[in-house]
Design an enzyme around this catalytic site. Sequence first.
Site, PDB file in Angstrom:
ATOM      1  N   LYS A 297     -11.599  -0.030  -1.839  1.00 48.63           N
ATOM      2  CA  LYS A 297     -10.681   0.562  -2.810  1.00 48.63           C
ATOM      3  C   LYS A 297     -11.280   0.441  -4.217  1.00 48.63           C
ATOM      4  O   LYS A 297     -12.113   1.252  -4.592  1.00 48.63           O
ATOM      5  CB  LYS A 297      -9.301  -0.077  -2.652  1.00 48.63           C
ATOM      6  CG  LYS A 297      -8.845   0.079  -1.181  1.00 48.63           C
ATOM      7  CD  LYS A 297      -7.460  -0.318  -0.901  1.00 48.63           C
ATOM      8  CE  LYS A 297      -7.178  -0.452   0.593  1.00 48.63           C
ATOM      9  NZ  LYS A 297      -7.347   0.770   1.373  1.00 48.63           N
TER      10      LYS A 297
ATOM     11  N   HIS B  33      -5.101  -3.944  -2.572  1.00 50.18           N
ATOM     12  CA  HIS B  33      -4.795  -2.957  -3.612  1.00 50.18           C
ATOM     13  C   HIS B  33      -4.694  -3.575  -5.002  1.00 50.18           C
ATOM     14  O   HIS B  33      -4.429  -2.869  -5.970  1.00 50.18           O
ATOM     15  CB  HIS B  33      -3.505  -2.205  -3.271  1.00 50.18           C
ATOM     16  CG  HIS B  33      -3.619  -1.409  -2.011  1.00 50.18           C
ATOM     17  ND1 HIS B  33      -4.042  -0.107  -1.987  1.00 50.18           N
ATOM     18  CD2 HIS B  33      -3.411  -1.767  -0.712  1.00 50.18           C
ATOM     19  CE1 HIS B  33      -4.067   0.319  -0.731  1.00 50.18           C
ATOM     20  NE2 HIS B  33      -3.689  -0.665   0.056  1.00 50.18           N
TER      21      HIS B  33
ATOM     22  N   SER C  67       0.797  -1.221   0.000  1.00 46.70           N
ATOM     23  CA  SER C  67       0.000   0.000   0.000  1.00 46.70           C
ATOM     24  C   SER C  67       0.832   1.273   0.000  1.00 46.70           C
ATOM     25  O   SER C  67       0.346   2.319  -0.407  1.00 46.70           O
ATOM     26  CB  SER C  67      -0.941   0.005   1.201  1.00 46.70           C
ATOM     27  OG  SER C  67      -0.210  -0.157   2.394  1.00 46.70           O
TER      28      SER C  67
HETATM   29  C1  LIG Z   1      -3.146  -4.124   2.606  1.00 43.42           C
HETATM   30  C2  LIG Z   1      -4.379  -3.641   3.268  1.00 43.42           C
HETATM   31  N1  LIG Z   1      -5.157  -4.505   3.946  1.00 43.42           N
HETATM   32  C3  LIG Z   1      -6.288  -4.109   4.539  1.00 43.42           C
HETATM   33  C4  LIG Z   1      -6.700  -2.796   4.518  1.00 43.42           C
HETATM   34  C5  LIG Z   1      -7.931  -2.395   5.271  1.00 43.42           C
HETATM   35  O1  LIG Z   1      -8.982  -2.170   4.424  1.00 43.42           O
HETATM   36  P1  LIG Z   1     -10.316  -1.447   4.918  1.00 43.42           P
HETATM   37  O2  LIG Z   1     -10.208  -0.029   4.502  1.00 43.42           O
HETATM   38  O3  LIG Z   1     -11.406  -2.156   4.209  1.00 43.42           O
HETATM   39  O4  LIG Z   1     -10.417  -1.606   6.390  1.00 43.42           O
HETATM   40  C6  LIG Z   1      -5.948  -1.875   3.804  1.00 43.42           C
HETATM   41  C7  LIG Z   1      -6.419  -0.472   3.682  1.00 43.42           C
HETATM   42  O5  LIG Z   1      -5.953   0.431   4.231  1.00 43.42           O
HETATM   43  C8  LIG Z   1      -4.752  -2.287   3.193  1.00 43.42           C
HETATM   44  O6  LIG Z   1      -3.968  -1.406   2.564  1.00 43.42           O
END
Ligand SMILES: Cc1ncc(COP(=O)(O)O)c(C=O)c1O
Lengths: 400, 82
Positions: free
Chosen positions: A245, A214, A186
């Site tokens: 996303k 992502h 990310s």
């Molecule tokens: C790699 C990863 N996993 C999980 C999440 C968490 O996603 P959510 O926004 O649905 O809680 C994110 C988002 O920030 C992320 O980048």
Amino acid sequence: MMSLFDKFQSLSDARHALIQAEPSPIGTRIDEVLSPTEGRVDGRSVILAGTNNYLGLTFDPDCIAAAHDALDQEGTGTTGSRMANGSYVSHTRLEEELARFFARPSAVVFSTGYMANLGLIGTLAGADDVIVLDADCHASIYDACRLTGADIIRFRHNDAGDLEKRLRRLGERTANALIVVEGIYSMLGDQAPLREIVAVKRRHGGYLLVDEAHSLGVLGAHGRGLAEAEGVEADVDFVVGTFSKSLGAIGGFAVSHHPQLDMIRYASRPYIFTASPSPATIASVRVALDIVASRPALRRQLWANAERLYHGLARLGFELGPEPGPVVATLLGSPQQGVAFWHGLLERGVYVNLVLPPATPGGRALMRISVSAAHDTAQIDRIIAAFAALKPMLDHHGHE
Amino acid sequence: MPQHEQILERLMAHLERLAPPDSNLHPDIDLVSELGLDSVKVMDLMLDAEDEFDISVPLNILADIRTPNQLAQAINKLLESQ
Ligand SMILES: Cc1ncc(COP(=O)(O)O)c(C=O)c1O
């Protein structure tokens, strides 16, 4: 005696030393959202380039219409847990559709991607198990690990050789080890060397979990993520993802080719002890998932934009993450420089995310640009032009 | 098998690379509150320690470790239990 709040003082001081006035790069107030790529911040029209809205689906008319219908027919919220009154037909349909989309037998929907990681990792691994994770994994994965009581081992970011070394040290414990990586990371937007990681897993055993937060809708011929793009889906035991996303909503999920995945519903506290996503959310996600499958042109547009932006910034001499992608990260020096650069971009009508250490790898400040399929070429070029205008700021100050 | 002192000495060498320049390193320095390392830097020190001694040091023991001395003790214990 210390007050409960004293421990936050140094964080608060550091923040105030860095940022005295609004608009602030931390928790920026977006005054108006006009489209997936345009908004208003601090009285200015800006290009939104810090959104994770990779396919631009937040304003898709079909997604919005489906959400409206669900809102009218099922109300504003489920007011309950998936285990109690919060599983509507639409929640179970979405699970069936996710399973079909990923061509795997089971899928579980959670209320956010963060909860999906807590709910899957935190439930799968127990005190006698071991989790081996990439050092740059997302905070939700680290937090999930802490819930397990398992032994937590990190390996150096994207280094399959280092993963192998750490598995070898574990000896026969690798049979039950859970290896955790991400499809696209990310912060820097780089992809995991998934074929190499799969080869290591084949040699040493264990289970592989890929967080495709992502990469869902972004990679693979059908948009299933990095595992699809690399042709290794059969070796990936668990996929975790988010609706927040590319799908333009909020919520999370886990899918697996192990039919036993369904059993975690009985044990997973982040699944049980929270309310399920609202009907309108589920309705828009179902349409968005269908769009990911049926409109590969969106993916092509996203990649064309990502390449244009990445190479445009590279030509200007910016230090970037290792490869183009939906996240294009520009590495800066000090946090102070990051704040000044962020304001400069905003004055030029560009909103991006400023990310500061320790959330960044390597202790650097970075400007994190999210590319969207909904950006047009003129917008991408305006982003590049804004960066170009600010480049002298970096040349004069250097790092730190 | 290396003794506590030897482990500590090697740990301090790794720490020197991670610590801010001119910090006053000593075996009982608190890695976070005194030396100012952030959580990621402390975890990176663990990666180095794992390679140095060819062992796995689970992150979960980090919660109890404040100083290089304590980390050396924990590593010594892991090595002895192998
Ligand atoms: C790699 C990863 N996993 C999980 C999440 C968490 O996603 P959510 O926004 O649905 O809680 C994110 C988002 O920030 C992320 O980048």
